[in-house]
Design a protein around this motif. Sequence first.
Motif, PDB file in Angstrom:
ATOM      1  N   VAL A 132      45.077  34.184  39.018  1.00  0.00           N
ATOM      2  CA  VAL A 132      45.991  34.474  40.130  1.00  0.00           C
ATOM      3  C   VAL A 132      46.310  33.230  40.950  1.00  0.00           C
ATOM      4  N   ALA A 133      45.392  32.244  40.992  1.00  0.00           N
ATOM      5  CA  ALA A 133      45.697  31.015  41.748  1.00  0.00           C
ATOM      6  C   ALA A 133      46.846  30.259  41.075  1.00  0.00           C
ATOM      7  N   GLY A 134      46.730  30.030  39.766  1.00  0.00           N
ATOM      8  CA  GLY A 134      47.792  29.321  39.051  1.00  0.00           C
ATOM      9  C   GLY A 134      49.105  30.091  39.104  1.00  0.00           C
ATOM     10  N   PHE A 152      49.409  26.360  31.608  1.00  0.00           N
ATOM     11  CA  PHE A 152      48.617  26.209  30.382  1.00  0.00           C
ATOM     12  C   PHE A 152      47.362  27.061  30.529  1.00  0.00           C
ATOM     13  N   GLU A 153      47.196  27.991  29.605  1.00  0.00           N
ATOM     14  CA  GLU A 153      46.105  28.970  29.725  1.00  0.00           C
ATOM     15  C   GLU A 153      45.303  28.986  28.429  1.00  0.00           C
ATOM     16  N   ARG A 154      43.994  28.867  28.557  1.00  0.00           N
ATOM     17  CA  ARG A 154      43.170  28.751  27.331  1.00  0.00           C
ATOM     18  C   ARG A 154      43.037  30.068  26.578  1.00  0.00           C
ATOM     19  N   GLY A 203      43.274  35.694  34.450  1.00  0.00           N
ATOM     20  CA  GLY A 203      41.938  35.115  34.639  1.00  0.00           C
ATOM     21  C   GLY A 203      40.902  36.186  34.906  1.00  0.00           C
ATOM     22  N   ARG A 204      40.158  36.008  35.997  1.00  0.00           N
ATOM     23  CA  ARG A 204      39.086  36.952  36.318  1.00  0.00           C
ATOM     24  C   ARG A 204      39.616  38.247  36.947  1.00  0.00           C
ATOM     25  N   ALA A 205      40.902  38.347  37.219  1.00  0.00           N
ATOM     26  CA  ALA A 205      41.512  39.638  37.571  1.00  0.00           C
ATOM     27  C   ALA A 205      41.901  40.267  36.232  1.00  0.00           C
ATOM     28  N   THR A 262      37.398  44.669  34.581  1.00  0.00           N
ATOM     29  CA  THR A 262      36.146  44.087  34.088  1.00  0.00           C
ATOM     30  C   THR A 262      35.667  42.894  34.901  1.00  0.00           C
ATOM     31  N   GLY A 263      36.571  42.278  35.663  1.00  0.00           N
ATOM     32  CA  GLY A 263      36.178  41.184  36.563  1.00  0.00           C
ATOM     33  C   GLY A 263      36.320  41.723  37.976  1.00  0.00           C
ATOM     34  N   ALA A 264      37.339  41.239  38.690  1.00  0.00           N
ATOM     35  CA  ALA A 264      37.580  41.757  40.049  1.00  0.00           C
ATOM     36  C   ALA A 264      37.780  43.266  39.982  1.00  0.00           C
ATOM     37  N   ASN A 265      37.123  43.976  40.885  1.00  0.00           N
ATOM     38  CA  ASN A 265      37.218  45.430  40.912  1.00  0.00           C
ATOM     39  C   ASN A 265      38.480  45.905  41.615  1.00  0.00           C
ATOM     40  N   TYR A 266      38.902  45.111  42.567  1.00  0.00           N
ATOM     41  CA  TYR A 266      40.097  45.472  43.347  1.00  0.00           C
ATOM     42  C   TYR A 266      40.500  44.267  44.176  1.00  0.00           C
ATOM     43  N   VAL A 267      41.694  44.345  44.739  1.00  0.00           N
ATOM     44  CA  VAL A 267      42.127  43.315  45.681  1.00  0.00           C
ATOM     45  C   VAL A 267      42.206  43.970  47.056  1.00  0.00           C
ATOM     46  N   ARG A 314      43.943  25.370  25.506  1.00  0.00           N
ATOM     47  CA  ARG A 314      42.827  24.898  26.339  1.00  0.00           C
ATOM     48  C   ARG A 314      43.029  23.414  26.601  1.00  0.00           C
ATOM     49  N   ILE A 315      43.272  23.077  27.846  1.00  0.00           N
ATOM     50  CA  ILE A 315      43.505  21.671  28.195  1.00  0.00           C
ATOM     51  C   ILE A 315      42.165  20.941  28.207  1.00  0.00           C
ATOM     52  N   THR A 316      42.141  19.793  27.542  1.00  0.00           N
ATOM     53  CA  THR A 316      40.887  19.034  27.469  1.00  0.00           C
ATOM     54  C   THR A 316      41.039  17.639  28.091  1.00  0.00           C
ATOM     55  N   GLY A 370      42.393  27.750  43.735  1.00  0.00           N
ATOM     56  CA  GLY A 370      41.418  28.657  43.122  1.00  0.00           C
ATOM     57  C   GLY A 370      40.457  29.172  44.171  1.00  0.00           C
ATOM     58  N   ASP A 371      39.658  30.166  43.777  1.00  0.00           N
ATOM     59  CA  ASP A 371      38.730  30.746  44.748  1.00  0.00           C
ATOM     60  C   ASP A 371      37.780  29.695  45.311  1.00  0.00           C
ATOM     61  N   TRP A 372      37.363  28.742  44.462  1.00  0.00           N
ATOM     62  CA  TRP A 372      36.410  27.721  44.918  1.00  0.00           C
ATOM     63  C   TRP A 372      37.037  26.777  45.940  1.00  0.00           C
ATOM     64  N   GLN A 388      37.269  35.806  45.791  1.00  0.00           N
ATOM     65  CA  GLN A 388      38.064  37.004  46.044  1.00  0.00           C
ATOM     66  C   GLN A 388      39.493  36.747  45.588  1.00  0.00           C
ATOM     67  N   VAL A 389      40.076  37.794  45.024  1.00  0.00           N
ATOM     68  CA  VAL A 389      41.423  37.660  44.460  1.00  0.00           C
ATOM     69  C   VAL A 389      42.409  37.193  45.525  1.00  0.00           C
ATOM     70  N   HIS A 390      42.349  37.787  46.701  1.00  0.00           N
ATOM     71  CA  HIS A 390      43.383  37.434  47.684  1.00  0.00           C
ATOM     72  C   HIS A 390      43.247  35.989  48.152  1.00  0.00           C
TER      73      HIS A 390
HETATM   74  C1  LIG Z   1      32.490  40.257  37.791  1.00  0.00           C
HETATM   75  C2  LIG Z   1      33.441  39.863  38.881  1.00  0.00           C
HETATM   76  C3  LIG Z   1      33.691  40.743  39.945  1.00  0.00           C
HETATM   77  C4  LIG Z   1      34.594  40.406  40.947  1.00  0.00           C
HETATM   78  N1  LIG Z   1      34.896  41.317  41.928  1.00  0.00           N
HETATM   79  C5  LIG Z   1      35.873  41.029  42.811  1.00  0.00           C
HETATM   80  C6  LIG Z   1      36.372  42.036  43.696  1.00  0.00           C
HETATM   81  O1  LIG Z   1      35.948  43.204  43.650  1.00  0.00           O
HETATM   82  N2  LIG Z   1      37.340  41.711  44.590  1.00  0.00           N
HETATM   83  C7  LIG Z   1      37.870  40.459  44.623  1.00  0.00           C
HETATM   84  O2  LIG Z   1      38.770  40.195  45.438  1.00  0.00           O
HETATM   85  N3  LIG Z   1      37.450  39.480  43.768  1.00  0.00           N
HETATM   86  C8  LIG Z   1      36.477  39.751  42.866  1.00  0.00           C
HETATM   87  N4  LIG Z   1      36.077  38.805  41.957  1.00  0.00           N
HETATM   88  C9  LIG Z   1      36.574  37.423  42.103  1.00  0.00           C
HETATM   89  C10 LIG Z   1      37.998  37.227  41.613  1.00  0.00           C
HETATM   90  O3  LIG Z   1      38.157  37.785  40.319  1.00  0.00           O
HETATM   91  C11 LIG Z   1      38.266  35.714  41.549  1.00  0.00           C
HETATM   92  O4  LIG Z   1      37.930  35.124  42.795  1.00  0.00           O
HETATM   93  C12 LIG Z   1      39.732  35.385  41.259  1.00  0.00           C
HETATM   94  O5  LIG Z   1      40.254  36.200  40.243  1.00  0.00           O
HETATM   95  C13 LIG Z   1      39.797  33.899  40.885  1.00  0.00           C
HETATM   96  O6  LIG Z   1      41.113  33.549  40.495  1.00  0.00           O
HETATM   97  P1  LIG Z   1      41.395  32.035  40.085  1.00  0.00           P
HETATM   98  O7  LIG Z   1      42.814  31.964  39.680  1.00  0.00           O
HETATM   99  O8  LIG Z   1      40.901  31.127  41.169  1.00  0.00           O
HETATM  100  O9  LIG Z   1      40.444  31.724  38.836  1.00  0.00           O
HETATM  101  P2  LIG Z   1      40.462  32.376  37.390  1.00  0.00           P
HETATM  102  O10 LIG Z   1      40.853  33.782  37.476  1.00  0.00           O
HETATM  103  O11 LIG Z   1      39.156  32.028  36.764  1.00  0.00           O
HETATM  104  O12 LIG Z   1      41.637  31.599  36.640  1.00  0.00           O
HETATM  105  C14 LIG Z   1      41.450  30.358  36.027  1.00  0.00           C
HETATM  106  C15 LIG Z   1      42.149  30.395  34.666  1.00  0.00           C
HETATM  107  O13 LIG Z   1      42.008  29.114  34.066  1.00  0.00           O
HETATM  108  C16 LIG Z   1      41.835  29.305  32.670  1.00  0.00           C
HETATM  109  N5  LIG Z   1      41.210  28.084  32.162  1.00  0.00           N
HETATM  110  C17 LIG Z   1      39.941  27.654  32.339  1.00  0.00           C
HETATM  111  N6  LIG Z   1      39.772  26.465  31.734  1.00  0.00           N
HETATM  112  C18 LIG Z   1      40.953  26.142  31.191  1.00  0.00           C
HETATM  113  C19 LIG Z   1      41.401  25.005  30.443  1.00  0.00           C
HETATM  114  N7  LIG Z   1      40.588  23.982  30.140  1.00  0.00           N
HETATM  115  N8  LIG Z   1      42.694  24.989  30.012  1.00  0.00           N
HETATM  116  C20 LIG Z   1      43.529  26.027  30.293  1.00  0.00           C
HETATM  117  N9  LIG Z   1      43.142  27.117  31.000  1.00  0.00           N
HETATM  118  C21 LIG Z   1      41.879  27.158  31.446  1.00  0.00           C
HETATM  119  C22 LIG Z   1      40.948  30.538  32.599  1.00  0.00           C
HETATM  120  O14 LIG Z   1      41.007  31.145  31.318  1.00  0.00           O
HETATM  121  C23 LIG Z   1      41.542  31.398  33.704  1.00  0.00           C
HETATM  122  O15 LIG Z   1      42.577  32.235  33.208  1.00  0.00           O
HETATM  123  C24 LIG Z   1      35.216  39.132  40.935  1.00  0.00           C
HETATM  124  C25 LIG Z   1      34.980  38.254  39.861  1.00  0.00           C
HETATM  125  C26 LIG Z   1      34.110  38.628  38.842  1.00  0.00           C
HETATM  126  C27 LIG Z   1      33.905  37.698  37.669  1.00  0.00           C
END
Ligand SMILES: Cc1cc2nc3c(=O)[nH]c(=O)nc-3n(C[C@H](O)[C@H](O)[C@H](O)COP(=O)(O)OP(=O)(O)OC[C@H]3O[C@@H](n4cnc5c(N)ncnc54)[C@H](O)[C@@H]3O)c2cc1C
Length: 337
Positions: free
Chosen positions: A11-13, A29-31, A37-39, A51-56, A127-129, A312-314, A320-322
């Motif tokens: 969701v960040a990208g 670019f998505e691996r 991602g984790r949504a 299976t990752g985030a339960n809700y937003v 997958r970007i390396t 990204g979340d970090w 969190q998704v939002h």
């Molecule tokens: C088990 C679990 C439960 C959660 N529960 C909640 C919840 O209830 N509510 C909530 O708000 N949040 C929850 N979260 C957190 C939420 O899912 C994340 O904070 C959010 O989705 C992160 O989004 P992001 O875009 O920062 O990262 P990601 O979703 O990780 O996106 C990064 C993307 O980069 C891709 N990538 C990685 N390396 C490469 C590469 N080298 N080249 C190309 N692509 C690459 C990955 O495949 C991924 O698609 C949960 C997470 C998990 C795992």
Amino acid sequence: MTNVAVVGAGVAGLGVAYALRDDADVTLFERTDRVGGRAATGAQAGCVYDTGANYVKSDDERVSRVVRELSDDAVEVAGSVWTFDADETISEGRDEDAPKWTYRDGIETLGERLLSASGASVQTDARITTLRRDERWSVEDAEGNEFSPWDELVLTPPAPITASLLDAADWDDDLGRELREHVGHVPYRTILSVALHYPFELDRPYYALVNADKAHDVGWVGRESCKPGHVPAGESLLVVQMAPGWSAEHYDRDDSDIAASVADSAADLLSDHALAAPDWFDVIRWRDALPNSGANGDLLRRAEDRNLRFAGDWAEGDGQVHLALRSGLDAGDRIAE
Ligand SMILES: Cc1cc2nc3c(=O)[nH]c(=O)nc-3n(C[C@H](O)[C@H](O)[C@H](O)COP(=O)(O)OP(=O)(O)OC[C@H]3O[C@@H](n4cnc5c(N)ncnc54)[C@H](O)[C@@H]3O)c2cc1C
């Protein structure tokens, strides 16, 4: 028009791409072979389960507006989140203030909608390396395909992966070294998420249970039947997310061993022995599940002089998704400026 490469279609990208929909040519670019991602959402035997985030859940007005703009099939999760402790005492815990949203077809819909509304291109299974900085940025995937040149580069994978990309970058700059060192120290915890399906209904007064004292092997149990459209009548599906310590220790075991242990734990916790025998299961491994802390925003922003950005979340400091979406939207806005 400015052209922008975004590594990672979580969701960040996707937020970066959405914010730039009128202002730049964006390629993600998505691996993996999917976006979000984790949504993420699984689908099996007529059931849909997140299976990752339960809700937003959002009290951020802009994120709520974007989610609403994109959704005619968002659904509110019915029921509240209760707590349990190491002794498995269940309490009517958390007061829910903001509504919790997913979609009829699962939370992965959010990513798909962001992508189509953004008009961005996406390269999946890429997958970007390697990153390279000459006058502009280029990126290379694991197959050796090079994509270049880019006016702006945005890195959105979880911090440990972003750090390894910086480590392998062909970019001779003290700032690059400082960033790599810093981002590499943002800790993530590991979570095994296990879907357990049963051919009977499970009636409980809550949507989910969360371990409040963080002293149980189970971290979270959610009832997908509280999400409209996810589980057919007469069935139930639990999503059990195991605690980080347990998840790291059992990460490499076979799916069936993991599912058997997790089903036993769910049966004990919910005091129902029928739950020890699901008729099917799905095990999802999240090595970098949730950040324990965030990065130094000022340091990350210094890279913008070099046309490099992070989202990204970090980057926001919490999983969190939002927050991840907001971080992507903000990074996109700054490029547009
Ligand atoms: C088990 C679990 C439960 C959660 N529960 C909640 C919840 O209830 N509510 C909530 O708000 N949040 C929850 N979260 C957190 C939420 O899912 C994340 O904070 C959010 O989705 C992160 O989004 P992001 O875009 O920062 O990262 P990601 O979703 O990780 O996106 C990064 C993307 O980069 C891709 N990538 C990685 N390396 C490469 C590469 N080298 N080249 C190309 N692509 C690459 C990955 O495949 C991924 O698609 C949960 C997470 C998990 C795992």
